[in-house]
Enzyme design. Structure first.
Site, short mmCIF file in Angstrom:
data_model
loop_
_atom_site.label_atom_id
_atom_site.label_comp_id
_atom_site.label_asym_id
_atom_site.label_seq_id
_atom_site.Cartn_x
_atom_site.Cartn_y
_atom_site.Cartn_z
N GLY A 153 0.81 -1.22 0.00
CA GLY A 153 0.00 0.00 0.00
C GLY A 153 0.84 1.26 0.00
O GLY A 153 2.06 1.22 0.11
N GLY B 202 2.52 3.60 1.54
CA GLY B 202 3.05 3.77 2.90
C GLY B 202 3.58 5.15 3.15
O GLY B 202 3.71 5.59 4.29
N ARG B 203 3.94 5.83 2.08
CA ARG B 203 4.36 7.22 2.26
C ARG B 203 3.97 8.05 1.05
O ARG B 203 4.69 8.96 0.64
CB ARG B 203 5.84 7.30 2.52
CG ARG B 203 6.66 6.65 1.44
CD ARG B 203 8.00 7.20 1.50
NE ARG B 203 8.92 6.30 0.80
CZ ARG B 203 10.20 6.55 0.75
NH1 ARG B 203 10.67 7.60 1.34
NH2 ARG B 203 10.97 5.72 0.11
N LYS C 53 4.65 12.50 -2.03
CA LYS C 53 5.47 11.40 -1.54
C LYS C 53 6.31 11.92 -0.38
O LYS C 53 7.07 12.88 -0.53
CB LYS C 53 6.38 10.87 -2.66
CG LYS C 53 7.20 9.65 -2.22
CD LYS C 53 7.76 8.91 -3.42
CE LYS C 53 8.69 7.78 -2.99
NZ LYS C 53 9.23 7.05 -4.14
N GLY D 241 6.77 6.94 6.92
CA GLY D 241 5.95 7.69 5.96
C GLY D 241 6.62 8.93 5.39
O GLY D 241 6.04 9.65 4.59
N ARG E 162 -1.12 0.28 -9.77
CA ARG E 162 0.00 -0.65 -9.95
C ARG E 162 -0.51 -2.07 -10.16
O ARG E 162 -1.65 -2.37 -9.78
CB ARG E 162 0.86 -0.63 -8.67
CG ARG E 162 1.40 0.75 -8.34
CD ARG E 162 1.48 0.96 -6.84
NE ARG E 162 1.82 2.34 -6.52
CZ ARG E 162 3.05 2.80 -6.38
NH1 ARG E 162 4.06 1.98 -6.48
NH2 ARG E 162 3.29 4.06 -6.13
N ASP F 128 4.66 -4.24 -7.14
CA ASP F 128 4.01 -3.03 -6.61
C ASP F 128 4.64 -1.77 -7.21
O ASP F 128 4.12 -0.68 -7.01
CB ASP F 128 4.10 -2.99 -5.08
CG ASP F 128 5.52 -3.18 -4.58
OD1 ASP F 128 6.12 -4.23 -4.90
OD2 ASP F 128 6.04 -2.30 -3.89
P1 AMP Z 1 9.35 0.71 -2.20
O1 AMP Z 1 10.39 -0.34 -2.04
O2 AMP Z 1 9.85 2.12 -1.93
O3 AMP Z 1 8.59 0.61 -3.47
O4 AMP Z 1 8.30 0.47 -1.03
C1 AMP Z 1 7.65 -0.72 -0.77
C2 AMP Z 1 6.57 -0.48 0.24
O5 AMP Z 1 7.12 0.11 1.42
C3 AMP Z 1 5.45 0.45 -0.20
O6 AMP Z 1 4.27 0.00 0.40
C4 AMP Z 1 5.89 1.78 0.35
O7 AMP Z 1 4.81 2.66 0.50
C5 AMP Z 1 6.48 1.37 1.68
N1 AMP Z 1 7.49 2.32 2.18
C6 AMP Z 1 8.73 2.55 1.70
N2 AMP Z 1 9.36 3.49 2.41
C7 AMP Z 1 8.51 3.89 3.38
C8 AMP Z 1 8.56 4.83 4.44
N3 AMP Z 1 9.63 5.59 4.67
N4 AMP Z 1 7.47 4.95 5.24
C9 AMP Z 1 6.39 4.20 5.02
N5 AMP Z 1 6.27 3.29 4.07
C10 AMP Z 1 7.31 3.13 3.24
MG MG Z 2 7.07 1.33 -4.31
#
Ligand code: AMP
Ligand code: MG
Length: 528
Positions: free
Chosen positions: A103, A105-106, A126, A139, A203, A273
């Protein structure tokens, strides 16, 4: 036009199921496409940069982006009346394994603006704070990763690569704790927020999650919504149209990957994702640009041992991801053979796209299998004989006039600047390149192509300026000291990546030796 005149149409939050819980805490969210999530207030937001091209898509003038209100809105400190901040629910396969719910997440979606042309543009912050999908993370986003996302998405657009866009880059004045290399050395870094802009941020993982939970009702609602909103030319949701849709996703994805291979872009985290249903490059994390041509190279330290997402694997991984999408939408179609045929067509589309792209890189209008196949197949071998800069190789060979007789020395002088270790260009290697050039020249002469035409074709397919890893890092280090001039200079140079610009040759040089092993230049982590 000012932001206050924007017309929003928040179709997805209006039509798709909403999570009834409004408190913001990490949780599993079922039967819902999205949850309410509001950006956090930040201490001292300051605009670092904005994209005038994205502003213009949104009917804003440059002066509108320089207002205090703009900084407030795109740092998350203020919402416009019609905005409907929310985070969406998706899952994904990470590094080949099903990871369950992930989901936004940030990322916080603000709403969809319908511009004066009637086009839909979703706005997303973001790094604006935690959402129900933040799991154990915070986040937020740090300045370095936000600069990288901002510059790279705009640079990709100007290169002609399908991508999400970036409107603004804002320093929040907050501090964010990060352990950059996951080695116990956490420290505070400056926080930042980027406003991303795209027709939609849907996505592959949005479809995978409901299916994994047996929630076919949600899957169907989301698929029908996507067809109606993002693929309106296909028609309403039924088996035949779902297949047409999947075919388009496969074709768009193949085309996107061909572009990545053309410009030397390595995404670094091709999890499902991070795959856009529109075939846009999305989620700029530990990406990198090929310097010396090495298909096994990945910038992502998390992937250093398996190298799953290295440059040369990208076409195959995209197909693997499409297989996951096929599994996800299978309940809507229940026809394995048709889905498999489309997956097979991906390989064909990619291959013919790749061959045409390579022919264009060499200055041919079309790929002619009989004459060009061997020539093209030789290139990856040649470029790996020594450390040779891919970007410079193609730009340099365009300056040779193939209408003239070329000597071995001409080739040597031309190629030397692309060699990372100049003494590697010895006689044996030079002979190999020379013989390749003679075949190239022969094809060129047989086809009766004028050198000028070849040069134009080459220089509109082979960029001169790309966001080399060390260039981004230099800009970051200056920005961390409050000097944002380099970010803005790079944004400007990268607007015209195919045209030589006076006084900007330093941005077209091969990576300096000091950057070979420097963190941020040669290797990056997912910590951002
Ligand atoms: P990514 O590898 O950046 O594509 O992230 C994979 C998942 O981790 C996604 O659900 C992002 O929203 C979540 N995510 C990555 N970094 C953060 C963060 N600093 N805070 C919250 N969620 C995160
Ligand atoms: Mg991502």
């Amino acid at each position: 036009m000012s932001m206050n005149k924007w017309r929003f149409d928040n179709k997805s939050t209006r039509e798709l199921p909403k999570d009834e819980e409004i408190d913001n805490y990490s949780r599993q969210v079922f039967n819902s496409f999205y949850s309410y999530a509001k950006p956090e207030q930040v201490k001292n937001p300051k605009l670092i940069s904005f994209s005038k091209e994205v502003a213009s898509i949104l009917d804003l003038e440059e002066k509108d982006c320089l207002t205090e209100e703009f900084t407030k809105v795109f740092s998350g400190n203020q919402q416009l009346d019609q905005m409907n901040p929310h985070a969406t629910c998706y899952g994904g396969h990470q590094f080949g394994n099903w990871a369950g719910q992930l989901g936004d997440g940030r990322a916080i979606n603000l709403g969809d603006v319908i511009n004066s042309k009637g086009d839909r543009w979703a706005l997303q912050l973001k790094g604006a704070g935690p959402t129900p999908y933040s799991r154990s993370a915070d986040g937020y986003a740090v300045l370095r990763s936000s600069i990288r996302e901002f510059l790279c998405s705009e640079s990709m657009f100007h290169l002609g690569v399908p991508t999400t866009r970036a409107l603004s880059l804002i320093n929040t004045g907050e501090e964010v704790m990060r352990d950059m290399f996951y080695d116990g050395n956490a420290h505070y870094e400056q926080g930042a927020v980027v406003c991303r802009v795209a027709p939609s941020f849907t996505r592959f993982g949005h479809f995978e999650l409901p299916t994994s939970r047996g929630d076919i009702e949600l899957l169907k609602k989301l698929a029908n919504y996507t067809l109606e909103t993002d693929f309106p030319h296909i028609g309403q949701g039924n088996k035949e149209n779902y297949l047409k849709w999947f075919q388009e996703v496969a074709t768009n994805t193949a085309q996107m990957i061909v572009h990545w291979m053309r410009v030397g872009f390595v995404h670094g985290v091709m999890n499902t994702d991070n795959m856009s249903i529109l075939g846009l490059t999305i989620d700029y994390g530990p990406y990198g640009w090929l310097e010396n041509y090495d298909p096994t190279w990945t910038p992502n330290t998390t992937d250093a041992s398996g190298k799953r997402y290295c440059f040369g694997n990208q076409p195959m991984i995209a197909k693997w991801n499409l297989v996951q999408l096929a599994n996800a939408i299978y309940p809507l179609i229940e026809d394995v053979k048709s889905l498999q045929d489309i997956l097979e067509s991906y390989s064909q589309t990619y291959l013919s796209g790749f061959n045409n792209m390579m022919a264009n890189k060499l200055g041919f209008n079309v790929f002619n299998q009989e004459s060009d196949q061997t020539l093209i197949d030789e290139i990856p071998k040649l470029l790996q004989i020594a450390e040779i800069d891919m970007t410079l190789f193609y730009r340099n060979i365009s300056t040779l006039n193939l209408e003239n007789n070329l000597s071995k020395e001409d080739i040597q002088v031309n190629l030397l600047p692309a060699f990372y270790k100049e003494n590697e260009l010895n006689d044996t290697i030079l002979d190999k390149f020379y013989s390749w050039f003679l075949s190239y020249q022969k094809i060129f002469k047989n086809r009766n192509i004028k050198n000028d035409g070849r040069v134009n074709k080459m220089n509109s397919n082979n960029p001169l300026y790309v966001l080399r890893n060390y260039l981004a890092q230099e800009a970051i280090e200056l920005s961390e000291k409050d000097d944002h001039s380099r970010v803005n200079e790079l944004l400007d140079v990268l607007r015209n990546p195919y045209t030589e610009q006076a006084g900007k040759s330093k941005f077209a040089e091969k990576r300096p030796e000091w950057a070979r092993v420097k963190p941020g230049c040669s290797m990056l982590s997912c910590s951002s």
